[in-house]
Write an enzyme that holds these catalytic residues in place. Structure first.
Site, PDB file in Angstrom:
ATOM      1  CG  ASP A  80      -1.878   1.110   1.219  1.00  0.00           C
ATOM      2  OD1 ASP A  80      -2.112   1.710   0.028  1.00  0.00           O
ATOM      3  OD2 ASP A  80      -2.817   1.290   2.039  1.00  0.00           O
ATOM      4  CE  LYS A  81       0.451   7.780  -2.868  1.00  0.00           C
ATOM      5  NZ  LYS A  81      -0.648   8.544  -3.003  1.00  0.00           N
ATOM      6  CG  HIS A  82      -0.623   7.594   4.034  1.00  0.00           C
ATOM      7  ND1 HIS A  82      -2.102   7.614   4.124  1.00  0.00           N
ATOM      8  CD2 HIS A  82      -0.187   8.662   4.810  1.00  0.00           C
ATOM      9  CE1 HIS A  82      -2.216   8.687   4.865  1.00  0.00           C
ATOM     10  NE2 HIS A  82      -1.286   9.364   5.376  1.00  0.00           N
ATOM     11  CB  SER A  83      -0.121  10.905  -0.253  1.00  0.00           C
ATOM     12  OG  SER A  83      -0.036  12.427  -0.414  1.00  0.00           O
ATOM     13  CB  THR A 120      -7.773   8.867  -2.655  1.00  0.00           C
ATOM     14  OG1 THR A 120      -6.379   9.229  -2.618  1.00  0.00           O
ATOM     15  CG2 THR A 120      -7.835   7.767  -3.505  1.00  0.00           C
ATOM     16  NE  ARG A 168      -4.624  14.031  17.210  1.00  0.00           N
ATOM     17  CZ  ARG A 168      -4.198  13.462  16.028  1.00  0.00           C
ATOM     18  NH1 ARG A 168      -4.816  12.188  15.567  1.00  0.00           N
ATOM     19  NH2 ARG A 168      -3.333  14.104  15.190  1.00  0.00           N
ATOM     20  CB  SER A 183      -3.835   9.442  13.712  1.00  0.00           C
ATOM     21  OG  SER A 183      -4.977   9.508  12.931  1.00  0.00           O
ATOM     22  CE  LYS A 187      -6.770   7.144   9.622  1.00  0.00           C
ATOM     23  NZ  LYS A 187      -6.691   8.375  10.658  1.00  0.00           N
ATOM     24  CE  LYS A 188      -2.942   4.285   3.772  1.00  0.00           C
ATOM     25  NZ  LYS A 188      -3.545   3.621   2.513  1.00  0.00           N
TER      26      LYS A 188
HETATM   27  N1  URA Z   1      -4.059  12.125   8.900  1.00  0.00           N
HETATM   28  C1  URA Z   1      -4.670  11.301   9.955  1.00  0.00           C
HETATM   29  O1  URA Z   1      -5.249  10.128   9.491  1.00  0.00           O
HETATM   30  N2  URA Z   1      -4.548  11.382  11.105  1.00  0.00           N
HETATM   31  C2  URA Z   1      -3.828  12.432  11.618  1.00  0.00           C
HETATM   32  O2  URA Z   1      -3.886  12.693  12.674  1.00  0.00           O
HETATM   33  C3  URA Z   1      -3.373  13.487  10.802  1.00  0.00           C
HETATM   34  C4  URA Z   1      -3.460  13.099   9.305  1.00  0.00           C
END
Ligand code: URA
Length: 436
Positions: A80-83, A120, A168, A183, A187-188
């Site tokens: 996977d990739k995350h930006s 996305t 937050r 955070s 999720k990833k």
């Molecule tokens: N994206 C997230 O999912 N969590 C954060 O705290 C900041 C950006």
């Protein structure tokens, strides 16, 4: 016995937080045992005191394990990739199918637009009929069929993060390296990944405006993800101008389709290949990073990535003939207006955040969580740094729902783009650094 009080007391008195304490807290956030007041105090305590490396890993794992963690019984690397977020960044829509075409399985859990940055899921939802919130069975079916799926997090994915993020947001505790790291990764990593590449954006159009803060985030993310058992590399890439020439949901999908079905030059392909190359090499699908980048570029060039993309869209409810006839399916804004250069010159500066906010102002993003996004609006044909323009030539095209919205966006675009008489000496590299 662990309780919210005991965890908060340890935080307050600078005592170590044990993994068990963090597991308890994450479970309590997820099931409501921890109150909003306690969640706010927890977030503030972490912000003020900070966590050490082990604490960051423990918090990430605790938040990941607060919900369902997927596992994949497949004979291929799960990648996977995350930006970290930018403008004109539609790379996921190219890279996920390209990786699938190269032999990876890509179960991508993605997000929506945040602030001035696009999301996305919002981009994908510009495609008529397509649904991004899928239950686990349907998510698995799309991955099985296309090799990739790009979906939103369901309520079962890292529920502790959902709760803590909302708290937050209203307690001035978003801006913490520890909390951001936990955070994003909770999720990833709930996607059951073996390998991850992080595209950490730096520059005016990113959240991280300077290299020092981008590097700090990249290091925190890679260290934590690797310690959590997911082979992870970060690439720090340039966001001192929009990545694609278009900003806005349907307009960015059109950019993606041009890349996947014909025009393979430019920054979208360059960065897709760079990020994909890292993943391919780390997963053993390529001999090295350059070989991996070449394989990704080839999958984009020869139409295999497009074929996977088409399969994924159809499996997610999109039009079956989207690949052949995409321009007909994408929504178009009723007002299209040229923004012209006020003088001759060279483009020397582009305020990507201001352009992103102009798109939000047009209705292409959200001011409030409950706002509906207009998929058709945005900016197209945005000039690039170093371009020479003459007075009266276009700097960008505004796509708007109404003439007054087009006027406001045109003013914002003109203010966001600086021209100077001489060509700028140095243009930024697209890739700044690789970490991890
Ligand atoms: N994206 C997230 O999912 N969590 C954060 O705290 C900041 C950006």
């Amino acid at each position: 016995m662990t309780s919210a009080r005991s965890v908060l007391s340890a935080l307050r008195h600078d005592k170590p937080l044990r993994p068990d304490d963090l597991q308890w807290m994450a479970a309590g956030l997820a099931d409501g045992t921890v109150s909003d007041a306690q969640a706010g105090a927890f977030a503030m305590g972490i912000c003020a005191r900070g966590l050490d490396r082990a604490g960051r890993v423990a918090l990430t794992l605790a938040m990941r394990d607060s919900g369902h963690v997927l596992s994949w019984d497949v004979d291929a690397p799960v990648l996977d990739k995350h930006s970290t977020g930018g403008v004109g960044d539609c790379v996921s829509l190219i890279l996920a199918p390209a990786l699938a075409a190269c032999g990876a399985v890509v179960p991508m859990i993605s997000g929506r637009g945040l602030g001035h940055t696009g999301g996305t899921l919002d981009k994908l939802e510009a495609i008529p009929g397509l649904v991004t919130v899928l239950d686990e069975d349907r998510f698995r079916a799309v991955v099985r069929d296309a090799g990739c799926a790009i979906v939103g997090a369901t309520a079962e994915v890292a529920p502790a993060d959902k709760r803590l993020y909302a708290v937050r947001d209203v307690t001035s505790t978003v801006d913490s390296l520890d909390l951001i790291t936990a955070s994003i990764l909770a999720k990833k990593l709930a996607g059951g990944l073996e390998g991850l590449v992080l595209d950490v954006k730096v520059g005016k159009g990113a959240f991280m405006k300077d290299m020092a803060s981008a590097r700090a985030l990249a290091e925190a993310l890679t260290e934590t993800a690797n310690a959590a058992g997911c082979r992870t590399t970060a690439v720090i890439s340039d966001m001192s101008q929009p990545l694609a020439a278009s900003l806005g949901n349907a307009l960015e999908v059109a950019e993606v389709m041009r890349v996947l079905t014909g025009d393979q030059r430019g920054p979208l392909v360059e960065i897709s290949a760079a990020l994909g190359g890292v993943l391919m090499a780390s997963a053993g699908l390529a001999k090295g990073v350059q070989d991996g980048a070449d394989l990704i570029a080839a999958a984009i060039r020869d139409g295999r990535a497009a074929e996977r993309f088409g399969r994924m869209l159809a499996a997610m409810g999109g039009p079956v003939r989207f690949l052949e006839d995409w321009a007909r399916f994408l929504p178009e804004a009723p007002v299209i207006r040229e923004v012209t250069a006020p003088a001759d010159g060279y483009v020397s500066d582009i305020d990507g955040e201001a352009l992103g906010m102009a798109v939000v102002g047009l209705g292409g993003g959200r001011m409030l969580e409950t706002d509906e996004v207009n998929p058709a609006v945005g900016l197209a044909q945005v000039v690039r740094l170093g371009d020479a323009v003459q007075r009266g030539q276009p700097l960008a095209m505004v796509h708007a729902a109404r003439p007054d919205a087009a006027d406001a966006a045109a003013r914002a675009v003109r203010d966001a783009i600086t021209l100077q008489p001489r060509a700028p000496r140095d243009l930024p590299d697209l890739i700044h650094e690789r970490i991890g």
